[in-house]
Motif scaffolding. Sequence first.
Motif, PDB file in Angstrom:
ATOM      1  N   LEU A  75     -13.903  -7.621  27.310  1.00 20.06           N
ATOM      2  CA  LEU A  75     -13.498  -9.003  28.210  1.00 20.06           C
ATOM      3  C   LEU A  75     -13.903  -8.623  29.600  1.00 20.06           C
ATOM      4  N   VAL A  76     -13.804  -7.485  30.229  1.00 18.71           N
ATOM      5  CA  VAL A  76     -14.074  -7.215  31.599  1.00 18.71           C
ATOM      6  C   VAL A  76     -15.611  -7.626  31.947  1.00 18.71           C
ATOM      7  N   ALA A  77     -16.447  -6.883  31.057  1.00 14.73           N
ATOM      8  CA  ALA A  77     -17.850  -7.188  31.352  1.00 14.73           C
ATOM      9  C   ALA A  77     -18.198  -8.802  31.095  1.00 14.73           C
ATOM     10  N   SER A  78     -17.621  -9.416  30.213  1.00 12.94           N
ATOM     11  CA  SER A  78     -17.878 -10.829  29.982  1.00 12.94           C
ATOM     12  C   SER A  78     -17.838 -11.581  31.215  1.00 12.94           C
ATOM     13  N   ALA A  79     -16.992 -11.189  32.217  1.00 11.60           N
ATOM     14  CA  ALA A  79     -16.405 -12.018  33.311  1.00 11.60           C
ATOM     15  C   ALA A  79     -17.957 -11.830  34.105  1.00 11.60           C
ATOM     16  N   ALA A  80     -18.731 -10.721  34.153  1.00 14.01           N
ATOM     17  CA  ALA A  80     -19.871 -10.674  34.960  1.00 14.01           C
ATOM     18  C   ALA A  80     -20.938 -11.137  34.258  1.00 14.01           C
ATOM     19  N   ILE A  81     -20.998 -11.121  32.854  1.00 14.14           N
ATOM     20  CA  ILE A  81     -22.252 -11.343  32.124  1.00 14.14           C
ATOM     21  C   ILE A  81     -22.206 -12.777  31.779  1.00 14.14           C
ATOM     22  N   ALA A 120      -8.723 -15.332  32.877  1.00 16.38           N
ATOM     23  CA  ALA A 120      -8.137 -14.774  34.074  1.00 16.38           C
ATOM     24  C   ALA A 120      -9.079 -13.924  34.877  1.00 16.38           C
ATOM     25  N   GLY A 121      -9.613 -12.966  34.120  1.00 13.06           N
ATOM     26  CA  GLY A 121     -10.421 -12.006  34.802  1.00 13.06           C
ATOM     27  C   GLY A 121     -11.657 -12.582  35.392  1.00 13.06           C
ATOM     28  N   GLY A 122     -12.279 -13.663  34.466  1.00 15.28           N
ATOM     29  CA  GLY A 122     -13.576 -14.199  34.937  1.00 15.28           C
ATOM     30  C   GLY A 122     -13.356 -15.105  36.088  1.00 15.28           C
ATOM     31  N   GLY A 138     -32.203  -6.638  42.314  1.00 19.32           N
ATOM     32  CA  GLY A 138     -32.661  -6.476  43.805  1.00 19.32           C
ATOM     33  C   GLY A 138     -31.488  -6.140  44.698  1.00 19.32           C
ATOM     34  N   LYS A 139     -30.278  -6.030  44.430  1.00 20.92           N
ATOM     35  CA  LYS A 139     -29.192  -5.426  45.432  1.00 20.92           C
ATOM     36  C   LYS A 139     -29.052  -4.120  45.437  1.00 20.92           C
ATOM     37  N   ASP A 140     -29.036  -3.621  46.578  1.00 22.98           N
ATOM     38  CA  ASP A 140     -28.667  -2.124  46.762  1.00 22.98           C
ATOM     39  C   ASP A 140     -27.352  -1.775  46.394  1.00 22.98           C
ATOM     40  N   THR A 141     -26.874  -0.235  46.672  1.00 25.71           N
ATOM     41  CA  THR A 141     -25.621  -0.052  46.047  1.00 25.71           C
ATOM     42  C   THR A 141     -24.575  -0.659  46.876  1.00 25.71           C
ATOM     43  N   ALA A 142     -24.558  -0.547  48.066  1.00 26.86           N
ATOM     44  CA  ALA A 142     -23.472  -1.337  48.889  1.00 26.86           C
ATOM     45  C   ALA A 142     -23.294  -2.813  48.420  1.00 26.86           C
ATOM     46  N   GLU A 143     -24.360  -3.396  48.226  1.00 24.57           N
ATOM     47  CA  GLU A 143     -24.198  -4.893  47.701  1.00 24.57           C
ATOM     48  C   GLU A 143     -23.743  -5.015  46.633  1.00 24.57           C
ATOM     49  N   LEU A 144     -24.031  -4.202  45.444  1.00 23.69           N
ATOM     50  CA  LEU A 144     -23.404  -4.208  44.147  1.00 23.69           C
ATOM     51  C   LEU A 144     -22.042  -3.844  44.305  1.00 23.69           C
ATOM     52  N   ALA A 145     -21.695  -2.680  45.012  1.00 25.86           N
ATOM     53  CA  ALA A 145     -20.072  -2.571  45.271  1.00 25.86           C
ATOM     54  C   ALA A 145     -19.479  -3.805  45.618  1.00 25.86           C
ATOM     55  N   ALA A 146     -19.679  -4.562  46.577  1.00 25.72           N
ATOM     56  CA  ALA A 146     -19.298  -5.538  47.252  1.00 25.72           C
ATOM     57  C   ALA A 146     -18.935  -6.790  46.235  1.00 25.72           C
ATOM     58  N   THR A 147     -20.283  -6.977  45.419  1.00 28.32           N
ATOM     59  CA  THR A 147     -20.530  -8.300  44.681  1.00 28.32           C
ATOM     60  C   THR A 147     -20.387  -8.187  43.292  1.00 28.32           C
ATOM     61  N   VAL A 148     -19.994  -6.867  42.913  1.00 29.11           N
ATOM     62  CA  VAL A 148     -19.842  -6.562  41.161  1.00 29.11           C
ATOM     63  C   VAL A 148     -18.666  -5.794  41.104  1.00 29.11           C
ATOM     64  N   GLY A 149     -18.718  -4.434  41.953  1.00 30.22           N
ATOM     65  CA  GLY A 149     -17.831  -3.626  41.270  1.00 30.22           C
ATOM     66  C   GLY A 149     -16.353  -4.039  42.028  1.00 30.22           C
ATOM     67  N   TRP A 150     -16.056  -4.205  43.346  1.00 30.98           N
ATOM     68  CA  TRP A 150     -14.783  -4.563  43.538  1.00 30.98           C
ATOM     69  C   TRP A 150     -14.314  -5.774  42.946  1.00 30.98           C
ATOM     70  N   PRO A 151     -15.036  -6.892  42.764  1.00 30.88           N
ATOM     71  CA  PRO A 151     -14.516  -7.934  42.064  1.00 30.88           C
ATOM     72  C   PRO A 151     -14.217  -7.737  40.630  1.00 30.88           C
ATOM     73  N   LEU A 152     -14.979  -6.817  39.915  1.00 32.89           N
ATOM     74  CA  LEU A 152     -14.864  -6.564  38.602  1.00 32.89           C
ATOM     75  C   LEU A 152     -13.611  -5.960  38.224  1.00 32.89           C
ATOM     76  N   LEU A 202     -17.679  -1.947  34.199  1.00 33.79           N
ATOM     77  CA  LEU A 202     -18.667  -2.120  35.399  1.00 33.79           C
ATOM     78  C   LEU A 202     -20.001  -1.199  34.855  1.00 33.79           C
ATOM     79  N   LEU A 203     -19.762  -0.243  34.216  1.00 36.61           N
ATOM     80  CA  LEU A 203     -21.007   0.499  33.932  1.00 36.61           C
ATOM     81  C   LEU A 203     -21.875  -0.246  32.711  1.00 36.61           C
ATOM     82  N   PHE A 204     -21.119  -0.953  31.723  1.00 39.44           N
ATOM     83  CA  PHE A 204     -22.028  -1.764  30.930  1.00 39.44           C
ATOM     84  C   PHE A 204     -22.696  -2.857  31.740  1.00 39.44           C
ATOM     85  N   VAL A 205     -21.949  -3.521  32.671  1.00 41.84           N
ATOM     86  CA  VAL A 205     -22.710  -4.598  33.637  1.00 41.84           C
ATOM     87  C   VAL A 205     -23.953  -4.048  34.040  1.00 41.84           C
TER      88      VAL A 205
END
Length: 436
Positions: A75-81, A120-122, A138-152, A202-205
Amino acid sequence: MSNTTTVTVRSRWLPAYLAGVLALSLVTGVLAWVELPRPELWPLLLLCLMGIVSFQIRELDVGLRISFSFLSIILVASAAISGVFGAWVVGSVSMLVDRNQRRWSATMFNAAMSGLLGAAGGLTYALLGGVEGDGMLGKDTAELAATVGWPLLAADVVACLVNAVLLSGVIHLDQGVPFGVQLRRVLTGSGVAYIGYGIIGLLFVILWFPAGLGAFSALLIMAPLLAARWAFVQYGEEMRSHERTIDTLVTALGTKEPAAVDRSHRAAALAEWVAEELGLPPGQIGTVRYAATLHEIGHLGVATRLLRRPADSLTPAERRVLDRHCVMGARMIEGIDFLEDARSGIRHQHERFDGEGRPDGLAGDTIPVAARIVAVVAAVERALVDPTTGGRAAIADVARQLQGDPGRFDPDVVAATIVALDKHGVPLRTTTGVSS
């Protein structure tokens, strides 16, 4: 780890609650379909398949009334996928096929609840600026953390809270467990684990999109999770083995003193409630429950004629013999590893908070907390029997008796016991007999 429930209607408000959750879930799905972007079909189908499989192979009992499955990770991964609608579909579909559940009401509630968790998660992920699908490329590590990591991770926390609230509500209406007590039980039982779910999700995504592995990432994620499931299955079997050992000991006690079986079950229930009121961690609550269940196991070493006589008819010498049951009980379970911590709760149940008790004259906080709880629980059992009528005494009278000897009990435990009795009532039915 996932929490589900088996519904048996016991409150007139329960059907309305179930219907409300189902309606809310359906409305959420329809609005997500109409108002929000729709997911690609093949990733959604794969996630649904993974969700169904993870739910079907879940371990139903790993202790603490919690089941273990991979569904929360999916379910967590589905929010981003797959976005809000995709996560709602994955949650709803995954629980619609339940080979272990025969009540349609429970199946529909679990599906509705899981759909709401996904949505709710999505929604949380989207509101916090989380990017979906190819937007991660194409995003670097910092961008992935801000746009994927923390939101997820935030989506994972919200899903955890929604799960705890919805589940606590249905159990409160179905079984009468106070909402706050059940909420705390769910959060302490699975709340920490949700952090792990978020990280694995997050690792899955990351493997799916930035690493470019696509659907192959599902295999890389599921393989170690299946190994983890095996470990949890072994743990669950160990817990069940412990319960069988406890049941055997209680049965042995019941062959000599039948009334002690009911007393053991009542003591275990009340001790668990008191431990929860005191905020003890789950492992310590288990220790308290074991000690309370077996607090009279030493009666196996006491002459039957003493056990059958009223307490007020015993001579001082006979009373001393009976009071030694706590020491004998601790010796009887010596060598049983999982009961090692509970032994002190059995041995020291006759200590006094002021240090004037037996067998070692411990005082205050030097008395193990399990023993302090067992002492009060055993006293409640005796106090609940009205000596004039043989019936059940009022809880207010029990409270006055517990507070009547300030040096006998831990005042914090007494206060927690009174609160527990007010919340839950008296466990099961009260029987008469000698209890110490």
